[in-house]
Design an enzyme around this catalytic site. Structure first.
Site, PDB file in Angstrom:
ATOM      1  N   CYS A 108       0.869  -1.183   0.000  1.00 53.74           N
ATOM      2  CA  CYS A 108       0.000   0.000   0.000  1.00 53.74           C
ATOM      3  C   CYS A 108       0.902   1.229   0.000  1.00 53.74           C
ATOM      4  O   CYS A 108       2.073   1.131  -0.394  1.00 53.74           O
ATOM      5  CB  CYS A 108      -0.972  -0.023   1.179  1.00 53.74           C
ATOM      6  SG  CYS A 108      -0.176   0.075   2.794  1.00 53.74           S
ATOM      7  N   ASN A 166       2.328   1.475   4.405  1.00 57.84           N
ATOM      8  CA  ASN A 166       2.632   0.196   5.073  1.00 57.84           C
ATOM      9  C   ASN A 166       2.317   0.239   6.573  1.00 57.84           C
ATOM     10  O   ASN A 166       3.002  -0.381   7.380  1.00 57.84           O
ATOM     11  CB  ASN A 166       4.087  -0.239   4.837  1.00 57.84           C
ATOM     12  CG  ASN A 166       4.393  -1.684   5.238  1.00 57.84           C
ATOM     13  OD1 ASN A 166       5.518  -2.009   5.621  1.00 57.84           O
ATOM     14  ND2 ASN A 166       3.430  -2.564   5.173  1.00 57.84           N
ATOM     15  N   CYS A 193      -1.443   0.772   7.413  1.00 58.03           N
ATOM     16  CA  CYS A 193      -2.886   0.482   7.531  1.00 58.03           C
ATOM     17  C   CYS A 193      -3.278  -0.755   6.721  1.00 58.03           C
ATOM     18  O   CYS A 193      -3.525  -1.827   7.278  1.00 58.03           O
ATOM     19  CB  CYS A 193      -3.722   1.678   7.060  1.00 58.03           C
ATOM     20  SG  CYS A 193      -3.448   3.174   8.020  1.00 58.03           S
ATOM     21  N   ARG A 194      -3.344  -0.609   5.378  1.00 59.75           N
ATOM     22  CA  ARG A 194      -3.898  -1.694   4.555  1.00 59.75           C
ATOM     23  C   ARG A 194      -2.964  -2.886   4.405  1.00 59.75           C
ATOM     24  O   ARG A 194      -3.372  -4.032   4.609  1.00 59.75           O
ATOM     25  CB  ARG A 194      -4.255  -1.153   3.155  1.00 59.75           C
ATOM     26  CG  ARG A 194      -5.406  -0.213   3.142  1.00 59.75           C
ATOM     27  CD  ARG A 194      -5.504   0.539   1.842  1.00 59.75           C
ATOM     28  NE  ARG A 194      -4.428   1.521   1.696  1.00 59.75           N
ATOM     29  CZ  ARG A 194      -4.234   2.299   0.649  1.00 59.75           C
ATOM     30  NH1 ARG A 194      -5.050   2.197  -0.384  1.00 59.75           N
ATOM     31  NH2 ARG A 194      -3.252   3.177   0.611  1.00 59.75           N
ATOM     32  N   SER A 195      -1.706  -2.617   4.025  1.00 60.76           N
ATOM     33  CA  SER A 195      -0.849  -3.775   3.700  1.00 60.76           C
ATOM     34  C   SER A 195      -0.428  -4.605   4.913  1.00 60.76           C
ATOM     35  O   SER A 195      -0.341  -5.834   4.791  1.00 60.76           O
ATOM     36  CB  SER A 195       0.353  -3.372   2.836  1.00 60.76           C
ATOM     37  OG  SER A 195       1.182  -2.456   3.480  1.00 60.76           O
ATOM     38  N   ASP A 250      -8.131   3.758   0.807  1.00 58.02           N
ATOM     39  CA  ASP A 250      -7.260   4.175   1.908  1.00 58.02           C
ATOM     40  C   ASP A 250      -8.107   4.584   3.126  1.00 58.02           C
ATOM     41  O   ASP A 250      -8.880   5.531   3.042  1.00 58.02           O
ATOM     42  CB  ASP A 250      -6.430   5.370   1.404  1.00 58.02           C
ATOM     43  CG  ASP A 250      -5.407   5.825   2.430  1.00 58.02           C
ATOM     44  OD1 ASP A 250      -5.463   5.333   3.571  1.00 58.02           O
ATOM     45  OD2 ASP A 250      -4.561   6.660   2.067  1.00 58.02           O
TER      46      ASP A 250
END
Ligand code: 4NP
Length: 220
Positions: A80, A83, A85-87, A191
């Site tokens: 993401c 690095n 939150c999402r990934s 995001d």
């Protein structure tokens, strides 16, 4: 009774019985294959490990399929922007889903930007993983050109990150670089950084669905 292959690999590396048998270049996959062979130096290790885990699962017949015996090792990098939150959530969820499905996959994550290098995941990502009993343990890092050689798949969370990955991809890169959503519905993972906790719950659900879709495709 199921057991964690990572625990088995860790014990193999710690075992004084086995250590001298492990040349540096032996991959964990081949190590697992070796340990399943009957009538060899691994016999005592197998018995000890079975006793430790309180089960009789480590029969040579049972292990090869658990170790993904005939399948190539799959190494996945989830990417993401920051690095945090999402990934890291994608990394934790994909590892968890693969483990529950008995699929041998190595997973890591990284960001295309370096703003948060060295930081722990965002507390909302950690809270949602905890709520769903998914172990999460990573520190932010930025994507490196070596990732395009060391990983088999690089999964981008959205089109911006996909474009940035394609821009920095070295000419000798071997990884398949795709939008993670392309394995399911072509949708990006939005995001959630500037929103509330609800956005992180949605990212979690998306990561579970995307993990299953990705694993379905690569284990066909
Ligand atoms: P991620 O979310 O890409 O899912 O880790 C973000 C984290 C930090 C920022 C943006 C997105 N930021 O602008 O600092």
């Amino acid at each position: 009774m199921p057991f964690d292959l990572r625990v088995l690999v860790k014990r193999l590396h710690q075992s004084p019985l086995i250590q001298f048998l492990i040349p540096k270049q032996l991959t964990n996959q081949n190590l697992l294959r070796n340990v399943t062979k009957s009538g060899n130096q691994y016999n005592k290790f197998r018995t000890d490990f079975a006793n430790e885990q309180g089960a009789d699962f480590i029969s040579p017949a049972a292990l090869p399929s658990m170790a993904g015996d005939s399948k190539p090792e799959i190494k996945v990098l989830v990417v993401c922007l920051g690095n945090i939150c999402r990934s890291p959530m994608g990394e934790a969820v994909l590892r968890d889903v693969a483990k529950k499905r008995g699929i041998n996959v190595e997973v890591d994550s990284a960001g295309t930007a370096g703003y948060h290098v060295g930081e722990e995941p965002d507390e909302r990502t950690v809270a949602v993983c905890r709520k769903n009993k998914v172990p999460i343990d990573s520190l932010a890092r930025q994507v490196a050109t070596s990732d395009f050689i060391n990983f088999t798949y690089i999964l981008a969370s959205d089109e911006n990150n996909l474009r940035n990955l394609e821009r920095i991809r070295p000419s000798n890169g071997t990884a398949t670089v795709r939008l993670w959503g392309s394995y399911l519905d072509n949708k990006p993972i939005p995001d959630p950084y500037y929103g509330g906790l609800g956005g992180f719950d949605k990212v979690y659900d998306q990561c579970v669905n995307l993990s299953n879709a990705f694993l379905d495709e690569v284990t066909k």
